[in-house]
Design a protein around this motif. Sequence first.
Motif, PDB file in Angstrom:
ATOM      1  N   GLY A 155      64.690  -9.443  58.364  1.00  0.00           N
ATOM      2  CA  GLY A 155      65.559 -10.468  58.926  1.00  0.00           C
ATOM      3  C   GLY A 155      64.870 -11.314  59.982  1.00  0.00           C
ATOM      4  O   GLY A 155      65.452 -12.230  60.541  1.00  0.00           O
ATOM      5  N   LYS A 156      63.614 -11.013  60.253  1.00  0.00           N
ATOM      6  CA  LYS A 156      62.835 -11.737  61.254  1.00  0.00           C
ATOM      7  C   LYS A 156      62.566 -13.164  60.785  1.00  0.00           C
ATOM      8  O   LYS A 156      62.384 -13.407  59.600  1.00  0.00           O
ATOM      9  N   THR A 157      62.532 -14.100  61.724  1.00  0.00           N
ATOM     10  CA  THR A 157      62.218 -15.491  61.406  1.00  0.00           C
ATOM     11  C   THR A 157      60.705 -15.678  61.396  1.00  0.00           C
ATOM     12  O   THR A 157      60.016 -15.262  62.332  1.00  0.00           O
ATOM     13  N   TYR A 158      60.217 -16.292  60.320  1.00  0.00           N
ATOM     14  CA  TYR A 158      58.792 -16.575  60.165  1.00  0.00           C
ATOM     15  C   TYR A 158      58.578 -18.073  60.021  1.00  0.00           C
ATOM     16  O   TYR A 158      59.446 -18.788  59.520  1.00  0.00           O
ATOM     17  N   ARG A 159      57.402 -18.533  60.428  1.00  0.00           N
ATOM     18  CA  ARG A 159      57.009 -19.932  60.305  1.00  0.00           C
ATOM     19  C   ARG A 159      55.663 -19.963  59.590  1.00  0.00           C
ATOM     20  O   ARG A 159      54.679 -19.460  60.102  1.00  0.00           O
ATOM     21  N   THR A 160      55.654 -20.586  58.411  1.00  0.00           N
ATOM     22  CA  THR A 160      54.455 -20.612  57.576  1.00  0.00           C
ATOM     23  C   THR A 160      54.021 -22.051  57.331  1.00  0.00           C
ATOM     24  O   THR A 160      54.763 -22.820  56.718  1.00  0.00           O
ATOM     25  N   PRO A 161      52.824 -22.446  57.793  1.00  0.00           N
ATOM     26  CA  PRO A 161      52.331 -23.798  57.516  1.00  0.00           C
ATOM     27  C   PRO A 161      51.970 -23.948  56.037  1.00  0.00           C
ATOM     28  O   PRO A 161      51.390 -23.036  55.441  1.00  0.00           O
ATOM     29  N   VAL A 162      52.351 -25.072  55.448  1.00  0.00           N
ATOM     30  CA  VAL A 162      52.120 -25.318  54.019  1.00  0.00           C
ATOM     31  C   VAL A 162      51.787 -26.788  53.783  1.00  0.00           C
ATOM     32  O   VAL A 162      51.992 -27.628  54.649  1.00  0.00           O
ATOM     33  N   ASN A 163      51.285 -27.073  52.582  1.00  0.00           N
ATOM     34  CA  ASN A 163      51.166 -28.458  52.114  1.00  0.00           C
ATOM     35  C   ASN A 163      52.483 -28.795  51.442  1.00  0.00           C
ATOM     36  O   ASN A 163      52.846 -28.176  50.452  1.00  0.00           O
ATOM     37  N   VAL A 164      53.182 -29.773  51.975  1.00  0.00           N
ATOM     38  CA  VAL A 164      54.502 -30.125  51.454  1.00  0.00           C
ATOM     39  C   VAL A 164      54.578 -31.635  51.242  1.00  0.00           C
ATOM     40  O   VAL A 164      54.051 -32.406  52.052  1.00  0.00           O
ATOM     41  N   PHE A 165      55.218 -32.011  50.144  1.00  0.00           N
ATOM     42  CA  PHE A 165      55.323 -33.431  49.788  1.00  0.00           C
ATOM     43  C   PHE A 165      56.739 -33.742  49.341  1.00  0.00           C
ATOM     44  O   PHE A 165      57.449 -32.872  48.840  1.00  0.00           O
ATOM     45  N   ARG A 166      57.137 -34.993  49.521  1.00  0.00           N
ATOM     46  CA  ARG A 166      58.457 -35.439  49.073  1.00  0.00           C
ATOM     47  C   ARG A 166      58.529 -35.372  47.556  1.00  0.00           C
ATOM     48  O   ARG A 166      57.559 -35.657  46.866  1.00  0.00           O
ATOM     49  N   ALA A 167      59.690 -35.004  47.052  1.00  0.00           N
ATOM     50  CA  ALA A 167      59.974 -34.994  45.617  1.00  0.00           C
ATOM     51  C   ALA A 167      61.285 -35.763  45.426  1.00  0.00           C
ATOM     52  O   ALA A 167      61.912 -36.189  46.400  1.00  0.00           O
ATOM     53  N   ALA A 168      61.717 -35.920  44.200  1.00  0.00           N
ATOM     54  CA  ALA A 168      62.904 -36.731  43.889  1.00  0.00           C
ATOM     55  C   ALA A 168      64.118 -36.335  44.724  1.00  0.00           C
ATOM     56  O   ALA A 168      64.745 -37.192  45.341  1.00  0.00           O
TER      57      ALA A 168
END
Length: 126
Positions: free
Chosen positions: A40-53
């Motif tokens: 239940g712990k909150t995690y923050r993961t850096p990623v490559n993210v891009f806009r989609a439709a």
Amino acid sequence: MVLSKRVARFNRVATNHVARPLSKRLAGLGTIVHQGRRSGKTYRTPVNVFRAANGYVVALTYGPDADWVKNVLAAGGCQIETRGQVVRTTQPRLVHDERRTSMPFGVRQILSVAGVTEFLFLDRVS
């Protein structure tokens, strides 16, 4: 050839601490905020993210078995911090795409060399 678990461990310990502050503001980067399935712990993961439709798409450079991917799928969504915004997402779904059609041209070339063919699509909550 998805990135190895060895590289993933190094990134989790070293690279992510440097990338996390940058990922909230730079184009093509973001932070996935998700809850652990068991802890239940909150995690923050850096990623490559891009806009989609209808929302966003994330290149799964460590494959669909990464813990953060399992957490997002189990929860039915997550928050994405990107370009100074916090966006709630829902309806996560895995997509296999050997042509990497949802990625910008330059990113597509890099992912091709790395052998990345799995992507996570997330719809933006209105």
